[in-house]
Write an enzyme that holds these catalytic residues in place. Structure first.
Site, short mmCIF file in Angstrom:
data_model
loop_
_atom_site.label_atom_id
_atom_site.label_comp_id
_atom_site.label_asym_id
_atom_site.label_seq_id
_atom_site.Cartn_x
_atom_site.Cartn_y
_atom_site.Cartn_z
N GLY A 13 9.32 -10.35 -2.02
CA GLY A 13 9.09 -10.09 -3.45
C GLY A 13 10.41 -10.08 -4.19
O GLY A 13 10.65 -9.27 -5.08
N ALA A 14 11.31 -11.01 -3.79
CA ALA A 14 12.70 -10.97 -4.28
C ALA A 14 12.87 -11.58 -5.66
O ALA A 14 13.95 -11.47 -6.25
CB ALA A 14 13.61 -11.69 -3.28
N ASN A 91 9.24 -5.35 0.19
CA ASN A 91 9.06 -4.97 -1.20
C ASN A 91 7.87 -5.67 -1.86
O ASN A 91 7.34 -5.19 -2.85
CB ASN A 91 10.36 -5.28 -1.96
N TYR A 157 -5.66 0.59 -4.67
CA TYR A 157 -4.19 0.53 -4.71
C TYR A 157 -3.61 1.76 -4.01
O TYR A 157 -2.71 1.65 -3.18
CB TYR A 157 -3.68 0.44 -6.15
N PRO A 187 8.39 5.26 -5.19
CA PRO A 187 8.73 5.45 -6.60
C PRO A 187 7.52 5.88 -7.43
O PRO A 187 6.38 5.53 -7.11
CB PRO A 187 9.20 4.06 -7.05
N LEU A 189 6.84 5.96 -11.81
CA LEU A 189 6.81 4.88 -12.81
C LEU A 189 8.13 4.09 -12.86
O LEU A 189 9.18 4.65 -13.17
CB LEU A 189 6.55 5.47 -14.20
N VAL A 190 8.04 2.83 -12.52
CA VAL A 190 9.19 1.93 -12.62
C VAL A 190 8.81 0.80 -13.56
O VAL A 190 7.78 0.16 -13.36
CB VAL A 190 9.54 1.30 -11.24
N PHE A 194 5.20 -4.83 -12.84
CA PHE A 194 4.10 -4.14 -12.16
C PHE A 194 2.85 -3.98 -13.04
O PHE A 194 1.75 -4.40 -12.67
CB PHE A 194 4.59 -2.77 -11.68
#
Length: 257
Positions: A13-14, A91, A157, A187, A189-190, A194
């Site tokens: 997922g880079a 990731n 999810y 994590p 909330l980032v 997303f």
């Protein structure tokens, strides 16, 4: 602190978000990067930027982690100089929809389970044996606060991220007696793509998730990944929960109105 200079770091997922931030942090520290993602053109653009900025070595893998045979082929056909992967950052992951379970979309479910759970398993299964054989390595799984407790509409999810937590824990137990370390980062909330992905490209809806609060950034998470993998070999940071100051748990956030 362990140096990552010339170490081989594989990031799934880079092409965006946390994965892209990890690529930047490790490139700056002199690591050699295997960048895997589905979007070839984004990978190429990122590689150009990294090479210009940091003169780092990169190897690109156009890869969908949901495809087991593609993962097997990608790992097995790495050139000899790229085979000895030191750090695997699992990731690649996504969230689709926020429907109640009884009206959920089957396609959304399949995509989340296939990417977040099975994709992570496939990568781990094909990369970790080499780490065990070479007696060195570190697996970093990007989980989520969603793996700790379900929230309304999060059903599948949350289940997929609870699986990441259990798999990380199980892997660490299975690797006991080897020097290979396992870290899971959870994590809150980032702000990345997303929410855009979750709402199938509805940018307005996605923006509202982070409205009137200061979320984490991909760079914040990459910083923590880097911290975990550069600790002394006898130190293993098993799990790390990180939230914005404006968030207490998966459902409680403070919005500045």
């Amino acid at each position: 602190m362990i140096s990552v200079e010339n170490k081989i770091v594989l990031i799934t997922g880079a092409s965006s978000g946390i994965g892209e931030s990890c690529a930047n942090v490790f490139a700056q520290a002199g690591a050699n990067l295997i960048l895997a993602a589905r979007r070839q053109e984004k990978l190429e653009k990122l590689t150009d930027e990294l090479t210009k900025k940091f003169q780092c070595k990169t190897y690109l893998l156009k890869l969908d982690v949901r495809d087991r045979l593609a993962v097997e082929s990608a790992i097995n056909s790495l050139p000899d100089s790229w085979k000895s992967i030191d750090i695997l950052i699992n990731n690649a992951g996504l969230s689709r929809g926020l429907d109640k379970l009884h009206i959920g979309d089957f396609n959304d479910w399949e995509e989340m389970i296939d990417t977040n759970v099975k994709g992570l398993l496939y990568m781990t299964r094909y990369v970790v044996p080499g780490m065990v054989n070479r007696s060195q390595g570190h697996v970093v799984n990007i989980g989520s606060i969603a793996g700790r407790a379900a929230y309304p509409g999060g059903n599948v999810y949350c289940a997929s991220k609870a699986a990441v937590r259990a798999i990380s824990e199980g892997l660490k137990q299975d690797l006991l007696g080897t020097p290979v370390r396992v870290t899971e980062i959870q994590p809150g909330l980032v702000e990345t793509e997303f929410s855009n992905v979750r709402f199938h490209g509805d940018t307005e809806k996605a923006k509202n998730v982070y409205k009137d609060l200061t979320p984490l950034t991909g760079d914040d998470i990459a910083d923590l990944v880097f911290f975990c993998v550069t600790r002394s070999p006898h130190v293993n940071i098993s799990e790390l929960l990180v939230v914005p100051t404006d968030q207490a748990n998966a459902t409680m956030v403070h919005r500045h109105h």
